[in-house]
Structures are given as C-alpha cells and as structure tokens.
Design an enzyme around this catalytic site. Sequence first.
Site, PDB file in Angstrom:
ATOM      1  N   TYR A   2       0.845  -1.188   0.000  1.00 10.98           N
ATOM      2  CA  TYR A   2       0.000   0.000   0.000  1.00 10.98           C
ATOM      3  C   TYR A   2       0.882   1.240   0.000  1.00 10.98           C
ATOM      4  O   TYR A   2       1.759   1.388   0.853  1.00 10.98           O
ATOM      5  CB  TYR A   2      -0.914   0.028   1.232  1.00 10.98           C
ATOM      6  CG  TYR A   2      -1.894   1.180   1.189  1.00 10.98           C
ATOM      7  CD1 TYR A   2      -3.142   1.026   0.571  1.00 10.98           C
ATOM      8  CD2 TYR A   2      -1.576   2.415   1.715  1.00 10.98           C
ATOM      9  CE1 TYR A   2      -4.025   2.082   0.498  1.00 10.98           C
ATOM     10  CE2 TYR A   2      -2.465   3.483   1.650  1.00 10.98           C
ATOM     11  CZ  TYR A   2      -3.698   3.312   1.041  1.00 10.98           C
ATOM     12  OH  TYR A   2      -4.565   4.369   0.956  1.00 10.98           O
ATOM     13  N   GLN A   6     -10.659   0.162   1.758  1.00  9.29           N
ATOM     14  CA  GLN A   6     -11.135  -0.714   0.677  1.00  9.29           C
ATOM     15  C   GLN A   6      -9.980  -1.388  -0.057  1.00  9.29           C
ATOM     16  O   GLN A   6     -10.107  -2.529  -0.518  1.00  9.29           O
ATOM     17  CB  GLN A   6     -12.030   0.062  -0.299  1.00  9.29           C
ATOM     18  CG  GLN A   6     -11.399   1.242  -1.002  1.00  9.29           C
ATOM     19  CD  GLN A   6     -11.550   2.551  -0.236  1.00  9.29           C
ATOM     20  OE1 GLN A   6     -11.669   2.555   0.990  1.00  9.29           O
ATOM     21  NE2 GLN A   6     -11.546   3.654  -0.956  1.00  9.29           N
ATOM     22  N   ASN A  12      -3.132   6.046   6.454  1.00 11.36           N
ATOM     23  CA  ASN A  12      -3.803   6.845   7.483  1.00 11.36           C
ATOM     24  C   ASN A  12      -4.479   5.937   8.510  1.00 11.36           C
ATOM     25  O   ASN A  12      -4.315   4.707   8.490  1.00 11.36           O
ATOM     26  CB  ASN A  12      -4.795   7.814   6.838  1.00 11.36           C
ATOM     27  CG  ASN A  12      -5.927   7.099   6.098  1.00 11.36           C
ATOM     28  OD1 ASN A  12      -6.184   5.910   6.300  1.00 11.36           O
ATOM     29  ND2 ASN A  12      -6.607   7.827   5.233  1.00 11.36           N
ATOM     30  N   SER A  51       5.100   9.573  13.215  1.00 15.49           N
ATOM     31  CA  SER A  51       6.551   9.571  13.102  1.00 15.49           C
ATOM     32  C   SER A  51       7.210  10.132  14.358  1.00 15.49           C
ATOM     33  O   SER A  51       6.633  10.966  15.068  1.00 15.49           O
ATOM     34  CB  SER A  51       6.977  10.399  11.889  1.00 15.49           C
ATOM     35  OG  SER A  51       8.345  10.231  11.635  1.00 15.49           O
ATOM     36  N   GLN A 110      10.696  15.810  11.113  1.00 16.91           N
ATOM     37  CA  GLN A 110       9.668  14.842  11.497  1.00 16.91           C
ATOM     38  C   GLN A 110       8.390  15.531  11.951  1.00 16.91           C
ATOM     39  O   GLN A 110       7.287  15.032  11.717  1.00 16.91           O
ATOM     40  CB  GLN A 110      10.186  13.929  12.606  1.00 16.91           C
ATOM     41  CG  GLN A 110      11.339  13.050  12.169  1.00 16.91           C
ATOM     42  CD  GLN A 110      11.021  12.292  10.893  1.00 16.91           C
ATOM     43  OE1 GLN A 110      10.211  11.370  10.886  1.00 16.91           O
ATOM     44  NE2 GLN A 110      11.645  12.684   9.796  1.00 16.91           N
ATOM     45  N   HIS A 154       5.566  16.014   9.445  1.00 17.55           N
ATOM     46  CA  HIS A 154       4.806  14.861   8.961  1.00 17.55           C
ATOM     47  C   HIS A 154       3.353  14.895   9.416  1.00 17.55           C
ATOM     48  O   HIS A 154       2.440  14.597   8.657  1.00 17.55           O
ATOM     49  CB  HIS A 154       5.427  13.559   9.482  1.00 17.55           C
ATOM     50  CG  HIS A 154       6.456  12.967   8.583  1.00 17.55           C
ATOM     51  ND1 HIS A 154       6.171  12.502   7.324  1.00 17.55           N
ATOM     52  CD2 HIS A 154       7.781  12.741   8.763  1.00 17.55           C
ATOM     53  CE1 HIS A 154       7.275  12.025   6.764  1.00 17.55           C
ATOM     54  NE2 HIS A 154       8.263  12.161   7.619  1.00 17.55           N
ATOM     55  N   GLU A 168      11.473   5.742  16.875  1.00 15.85           N
ATOM     56  CA  GLU A 168      11.572   5.297  15.488  1.00 15.85           C
ATOM     57  C   GLU A 168      12.936   5.694  14.908  1.00 15.85           C
ATOM     58  O   GLU A 168      13.656   4.864  14.351  1.00 15.85           O
ATOM     59  CB  GLU A 168      10.442   5.942  14.686  1.00 15.85           C
ATOM     60  CG  GLU A 168      10.440   5.598  13.215  1.00 15.85           C
ATOM     61  CD  GLU A 168       9.387   6.381  12.454  1.00 15.85           C
ATOM     62  OE1 GLU A 168       9.084   5.982  11.312  1.00 15.85           O
ATOM     63  OE2 GLU A 168       8.869   7.395  12.963  1.00 15.85           O
ATOM     64  N   HIS A 169      13.287   6.961  15.023  1.00 18.00           N
ATOM     65  CA  HIS A 169      14.585   7.475  14.556  1.00 18.00           C
ATOM     66  C   HIS A 169      15.350   8.039  15.750  1.00 18.00           C
ATOM     67  O   HIS A 169      14.796   8.798  16.532  1.00 18.00           O
ATOM     68  CB  HIS A 169      14.409   8.615  13.544  1.00 18.00           C
ATOM     69  CG  HIS A 169      13.490   8.300  12.419  1.00 18.00           C
ATOM     70  ND1 HIS A 169      12.165   8.692  12.396  1.00 18.00           N
ATOM     71  CD2 HIS A 169      13.699   7.630  11.257  1.00 18.00           C
ATOM     72  CE1 HIS A 169      11.599   8.284  11.266  1.00 18.00           C
ATOM     73  NE2 HIS A 169      12.509   7.628  10.558  1.00 18.00           N
ATOM     74  N   ASP A 187      15.671   8.357   5.038  1.00 15.20           N
ATOM     75  CA  ASP A 187      14.374   8.310   4.364  1.00 15.20           C
ATOM     76  C   ASP A 187      14.496   7.993   2.879  1.00 15.20           C
ATOM     77  O   ASP A 187      13.608   7.382   2.298  1.00 15.20           O
ATOM     78  CB  ASP A 187      13.649   9.651   4.512  1.00 15.20           C
ATOM     79  CG  ASP A 187      12.800   9.718   5.768  1.00 15.20           C
ATOM     80  OD1 ASP A 187      12.640   8.679   6.437  1.00 15.20           O
ATOM     81  OD2 ASP A 187      12.289  10.809   6.082  1.00 15.20           O
ATOM     82  N   GLU A 229       1.998 -35.763  29.199  1.00 11.14           N
ATOM     83  CA  GLU A 229       1.089 -34.713  28.731  1.00 11.14           C
ATOM     84  C   GLU A 229      -0.312 -35.250  28.448  1.00 11.14           C
ATOM     85  O   GLU A 229      -1.209 -34.492  28.073  1.00 11.14           O
ATOM     86  CB  GLU A 229       1.657 -34.041  27.475  1.00 11.14           C
ATOM     87  CG  GLU A 229       2.909 -33.231  27.773  1.00 11.14           C
ATOM     88  CD  GLU A 229       3.402 -32.432  26.578  1.00 11.14           C
ATOM     89  OE1 GLU A 229       2.916 -32.668  25.439  1.00 11.14           O
ATOM     90  OE2 GLU A 229       4.273 -31.567  26.771  1.00 11.14           O
ATOM     91  N   HIS A 239       0.007 -39.745  20.561  1.00 12.18           N
ATOM     92  CA  HIS A 239       1.406 -39.380  20.297  1.00 12.18           C
ATOM     93  C   HIS A 239       2.317 -40.551  20.679  1.00 12.18           C
ATOM     94  O   HIS A 239       3.201 -40.955  19.921  1.00 12.18           O
ATOM     95  CB  HIS A 239       1.801 -38.139  21.115  1.00 12.18           C
ATOM     96  CG  HIS A 239       1.353 -36.846  20.535  1.00 12.18           C
ATOM     97  ND1 HIS A 239       0.039 -36.521  20.362  1.00 12.18           N
ATOM     98  CD2 HIS A 239       2.070 -35.761  20.094  1.00 12.18           C
ATOM     99  CE1 HIS A 239      -0.063 -35.304  19.849  1.00 12.18           C
ATOM    100  NE2 HIS A 239       1.166 -34.830  19.665  1.00 12.18           N
TER     101      HIS A 239
END
Length: 427
Positions: free
Chosen positions: A124, A186, A209, A232, A254, A257, A322-323, A356, A410, A415
Amino acid sequence: MKVIKADDFSIKALETTADAERIRAIDETVLSIIQDVRTKKDTALRQYSEKFDGVALTGLKVTEEEFTQAMEKVSEQFLEAIKVAKENITEFHQKQVENSWMMYKDEGIMLGQKVTPMDRVGIYIPGGKAAYPSTVLMNVIPASIAEVGEIVITTPPQADGRINPHVLVAAKIVGVEKIYKVGGAQAIAALAYGTETIPAVDKIVGPGNDYVARAKKWVYGDVAIDMIAGPSEILVIADETAPPEFVAADLLSQAEHDEAAKAICITTSEPIATKIATAVKEQLKKLERYKIAASSIEQFGHIIICDDLEEAFQIANDIAPEHLQLMIENAANYVSKITHAGAIFVGNYSPEPLGDYVAGPNHTLPTSGTAKFASPLGVYDFVKKSSIIQYSKTALLKEANYIETIATMEGLEAHAKSIALRRKSKN
C-alpha cells in the site's frame, strides 16, 4: 518547545490520548467497508473511490499507456535520484538474504531449515494529494530480493483519476507493473480477500492513514501485515558539540509529517538546549507545513536536559524511538549504548532524511515504543521458514522412550502410540 529537566520528564507526556469514540467510529466504518468489498468486490471499490476520492473509475488497473505518459512527466534529475536510491537500497538489503541450511548427525539424522519466499505480496502506497516514490522503493526492493512470486501495489488516484507519475515511474524502475487505483480501507480489504481485478495476497505492507491502519489490524490473521505504524518520531541526543541549527532542522523534519509526530531532543548542555529551542522557533516560521509542524512541536516537542550521557541513553532506550540521532562527540563510540531504536543515525552529518531516501536501510520502522521488540522492514519480512526433520529407524528408536515418556506425561496417548508402533515394527 518545552525545555525541561530530566527529573521532570515522563514518557506519558509523549502519549497521544486515544479518542475511544473516534476509534470506534473508524472501526465501524472500516468493518463495513471490508464486508462490502468481500461481498461486492470491484463494484464496491468503484463506489468507494467515487465517494472518498471523488473519482469515477472505469478501470482499476494502471495501463501501459499510463506508465509511458508518467515517464514523460518526470525530470531527469528525479530519475537519477531514484536510480541512486535504488542502487543503495538494493546493496543494503542484499546483505539480509537468508539461505536454507541442513545439518547431518550420526545414525541417519538430517535436520534443517528451508527458506521460501511468499507467493504474493500487496504494497500500500499512500497517495491522492501526496506522492511517496521513496516508499515504493523501500517496500518493493526487499520483497524483490526475497524473490516474492508476485508484487502488486494499491494506491489512491489523484483527482484526475490517475496515479502520481513519480510513483508510477518508481514502480516501473523496480519492476512492478501491477498497480491498482484503490486507496483506503477498501484497498486493504481487496488485497486481503481479492476481487475480480485485484488478487488476494499473503501479506500486506506499507503505511497509511488511520483507516488503513485499522483495516490492516482487522484483516490480520487472514493475511500477514508488516506493522501498525503510529505517528513519526525523532529523538536527538546532543552535547555541546552539536550545531543547534542542525538539531532544530532535524527535529522539524519529522514534526512536519503529522500533528501527532514527536520531536524530542535530549542534551547534557543547558546553553545548547536554549539555542536549539530558539532555532526551532525561527526555522518553524519558514516552513510551508507550518501549521502541522507547529502543532506537533506544541504538543509533543521536548528538549530534555540530563546530567550526563548515561542518563540520556537510559531515557532514549525507555522511549525506544523510530529514529534516533547521536549528535555527540565521538558518536560512533556510543552506538552500543542504544538498545531500542528503529534506526540509529551517527554524527552531525547523518540526518534522518538521509535514511528516508538514499542511504540504503529501510525507512519503514517501528514506532510508538515498538522498537523494543520490532525491527525495520527487511528481506526477512517476505520469506517464511520450514523446519526439515528426517530420522532413520535406528535414530528414532534411540529417542523413542524419551518421546513416549513426555507424550504420556502430557496425556497425549496417540502421540505415544505413534512412536510405540514404530518401535515394535519389523519393517
């Protein structure tokens, strides 16, 4: 930015207050969309495209003519940049390739692990008003190196019903020709369950999003996903040697963003903290995305003053950003101190935007503290592993009593009988 002492800082200050009612509303919409797509397939995709994107689509798949036209619309400078990025990203990710292996032991025992690429992966790419060709490279290249059988992309169309030409060109350069003009929840539903036009995939990767993120959450289990990424984040550890204007620029890279993005600096120098805060204020005024960045800085921007670097590293690892940028003297000597971070940028000339776009490591990174247990997207995300076990009769009989003992303990009688049958067999 808020300038505070380390003793006054709490990670809770970085938490985004979850609006339960809003999430419930998103989930209600997302689940309805998923059900519609599962039932009405392409018809639902066209209806949602018209409803959310304002585009009445005749065909969902990008045509060869559209690829050709896209190539004519991008600059030579862009093409050169994409090719350099592709080369660097490919070189880095080739190091991640894992091979199948076998080990042979006495008495006819063979054990091993078979590494197999996934059959089909869906990527995506956010779109519509924005364009992210870099995200195409970061997701497609490791999947291609893993030798995934088929890679498809879904991305929302622009107002004219076309896909941004820079995204199409990036996809063409990395060898993806199946691109579908579908966005939002969708698109995730289509990739998870398939429609007349879009094939169902084994795994869905790529950012999006809130509706995309929640859709990925709801289809997980029917298909695999990479992660559910949050806003971010950047954390800069700076000492008195760090240029304040560099730190400010990287924090804002950042903050622009998202209003919920988190820009944090930890420093051992109070004078530097003051200079960084001033530089952020001045640079912020000149940004085109001023409102977004200003909101991020106002809500989540922090400069934390510590007594020493050890305290700085402790706070950084608690946040697990993250960074993470190390803008301190002899920065490379301190990389081992960082145990939780999506990506670590070392020195004053290794800013986050380098990662990036062209450095090579993946920019799809764990957020919201998940760097404590998660990794960047990589080749390893597009393969699966099978264990291989082969025993001779002699080898099995040698272990038979142990297997039967554990199975009996067990309460798994069948088994134990599976082993006992072979132990008694004359074959």
